[in-house]
Design a protein around this motif. Structure first.
Motif, PDB file in Angstrom:
ATOM      1  N   UNK A   1       0.833  -1.210   0.000  1.00 46.84           N
ATOM      2  CA  UNK A   1       0.000   0.000   0.000  1.00 46.84           C
ATOM      3  C   UNK A   1       0.865   1.256   0.000  1.00 46.84           C
ATOM      4  N   UNK A   2       0.263   2.396  -0.286  1.00 45.16           N
ATOM      5  CA  UNK A   2       1.008   3.652  -0.343  1.00 45.16           C
ATOM      6  C   UNK A   2       1.436   4.114   1.033  1.00 45.16           C
ATOM      7  N   UNK A   3       0.741   3.712   2.078  1.00 48.22           N
ATOM      8  CA  UNK A   3       1.108   4.107   3.434  1.00 48.22           C
ATOM      9  C   UNK A   3       0.879   2.932   4.372  1.00 48.22           C
ATOM     10  N   UNK A   4       1.722   2.851   5.405  1.00 48.52           N
ATOM     11  CA  UNK A   4       1.535   1.774   6.368  1.00 48.52           C
ATOM     12  C   UNK A   4       2.746   1.569   7.250  1.00 48.52           C
ATOM     13  N   UNK A   5       2.683   0.482   8.000  1.00 50.84           N
ATOM     14  CA  UNK A   5       3.761   0.067   8.891  1.00 50.84           C
ATOM     15  C   UNK A   5       4.260  -1.294   8.418  1.00 50.84           C
ATOM     16  N   UNK A   6       5.572  -1.431   8.319  1.00 51.13           N
ATOM     17  CA  UNK A   6       6.148  -2.733   7.994  1.00 51.13           C
ATOM     18  C   UNK A   6       6.746  -3.342   9.251  1.00 51.13           C
ATOM     19  N   UNK A   7       6.301  -4.547   9.571  1.00 50.24           N
ATOM     20  CA  UNK A   7       6.721  -5.262  10.775  1.00 50.24           C
ATOM     21  C   UNK A   7       7.696  -6.356  10.345  1.00 50.24           C
ATOM     22  N   UNK A   8       8.974  -6.185  10.698  1.00 49.41           N
ATOM     23  CA  UNK A   8       9.997  -7.117  10.212  1.00 49.41           C
ATOM     24  C   UNK A   8      10.763  -7.719  11.385  1.00 49.41           C
ATOM     25  N   UNK A   9      10.756  -9.052  11.456  1.00 48.06           N
ATOM     26  CA  UNK A   9      11.518  -9.775  12.477  1.00 48.06           C
ATOM     27  C   UNK A   9      12.975  -9.851  12.008  1.00 48.06           C
ATOM     28  N   UNK A  10      13.861  -9.080  12.654  1.00 46.33           N
ATOM     29  CA  UNK A  10      15.239  -8.993  12.148  1.00 46.33           C
ATOM     30  C   UNK A  10      16.247  -9.764  12.988  1.00 46.33           C
TER      31      UNK A  10
ATOM     32  N   UNK B   1      13.872 -14.694  22.498  1.00 47.03           N
ATOM     33  CA  UNK B   1      13.489 -13.285  22.434  1.00 47.03           C
ATOM     34  C   UNK B   1      13.450 -12.875  20.970  1.00 47.03           C
ATOM     35  N   UNK B   2      12.365 -12.242  20.546  1.00 49.57           N
ATOM     36  CA  UNK B   2      12.179 -11.843  19.146  1.00 49.57           C
ATOM     37  C   UNK B   2      12.324 -10.331  19.016  1.00 49.57           C
ATOM     38  N   UNK B   3      13.136  -9.897  18.060  1.00 52.84           N
ATOM     39  CA  UNK B   3      13.383  -8.466  17.856  1.00 52.84           C
ATOM     40  C   UNK B   3      12.747  -8.029  16.534  1.00 52.84           C
ATOM     41  N   UNK B   4      11.865  -7.035  16.627  1.00 54.67           N
ATOM     42  CA  UNK B   4      11.140  -6.549  15.457  1.00 54.67           C
ATOM     43  C   UNK B   4      11.507  -5.098  15.158  1.00 54.67           C
ATOM     44  N   UNK B   5      11.607  -4.801  13.861  1.00 60.59           N
ATOM     45  CA  UNK B   5      11.756  -3.421  13.429  1.00 60.59           C
ATOM     46  C   UNK B   5      10.459  -2.984  12.765  1.00 60.59           C
ATOM     47  N   UNK B   6       9.915  -1.870  13.228  1.00 59.88           N
ATOM     48  CA  UNK B   6       8.672  -1.329  12.673  1.00 59.88           C
ATOM     49  C   UNK B   6       9.008  -0.059  11.916  1.00 59.88           C
TER      50      UNK B   6
END
Length: 215
Positions: free
Chosen positions: A44-53, A84-89
């Motif tokens: 989409x043109x706008x939003x949040x990306x949730x990435x498990x890094x 422990x899971x680390x996410x970048x938003x």
């Protein structure tokens, strides 16, 4: 304890939680779970990306699991892995209308209120995704918490540099702890040695015995 679907279930639960608020705060916003260098391709043109890094073993619970395993004499148990899971938003959208900043504000507000993934939240996420039907994360007794992680400029630069030709987006990091995954194979601790002897072992045919000591 949870099965192999635990990590994916946590991601789906966070996605569902954030989706319900960002689309209310920014019209048309969506929450995706893509690699940062894939943002812009069919998103989409706008939003949040949730990435498990990143995924780390939780050292405190890891030591507890080992101590528990050692203390159970002869009992058949299953080993556990505490993670422990680390996410970048990352936020993306129309900069003229400050959509990324509005979306980050929405995320911060939501995760300030929702600091624990409850059984109800997990069950709703499982119900929405058929590929998670066999997940049993909701039965985990260990509480799953969400905590912010402060990343300095160098850390952010290192993370984003791993994604080829990915332009930087306004980002925040969060840690979800702890997800406990249980193994399938049962292990049985060996019983303690009752008697030690040298019978049949070279160079002694039998264990020497002292019968008498004299001056």
């Amino acid at each position: 304890m949870s099965n192999h679907l635990a990590i994916a279930t946590v991601t789906a639960t966070l996605q569902r939680l954030l989706q319900s608020v960002v689309q209310r705060d920014v019209d048309g916003a969506r929450v995706t779970t893509l690699k940062p260098n894939s943002i812009g391709n069919s998103t989409p043109e706008s939003g949040i990306n949730l990435f498990l890094y990143k995924i780390n073993h939780n050292l405190a619970l890891r030591n507890t699991d080992r101590a528990s395993f050692r203390s159970r004499k002869g009992e058949a148990i299953r080993r556990q892995s505490s993670l422990d899971l680390f996410y970048m938003l990352s936020a993306y959208g129309n900069d003229t209308e400050l959509e990324p900043q509005r979306l980050i504000g929405s995320v911060v507000r939501t995760l300030s209120d929702k600091t624990v993934l409850t059984h109800e939240m997990v069950n709703h996420a499982i119900a929405d995704a058929t590929y998670l039907n066999d997940s049993d994360l909701a039965t985990q007794t260990q509480q799953i918490t969400i905590d912010p992680v402060d990343l300095d400029t160098d850390e952010l630069s290192k993370i984003w540099s791993t994604f080829f030709q990915a332009p930087y987006s306004l980002s925040l990091a969060y840690k979800v702890m702890a997800v406990v995954i249980e193994g399938e194979d049962s292990s049985k601790r060996a019983l303690p040695v009752r008697e030690v002897g040298f019978g049949g072992v070279v160079p002694f045919g039998y264990q020497p015995i002292i019968e008498k000591v004299m001056s």
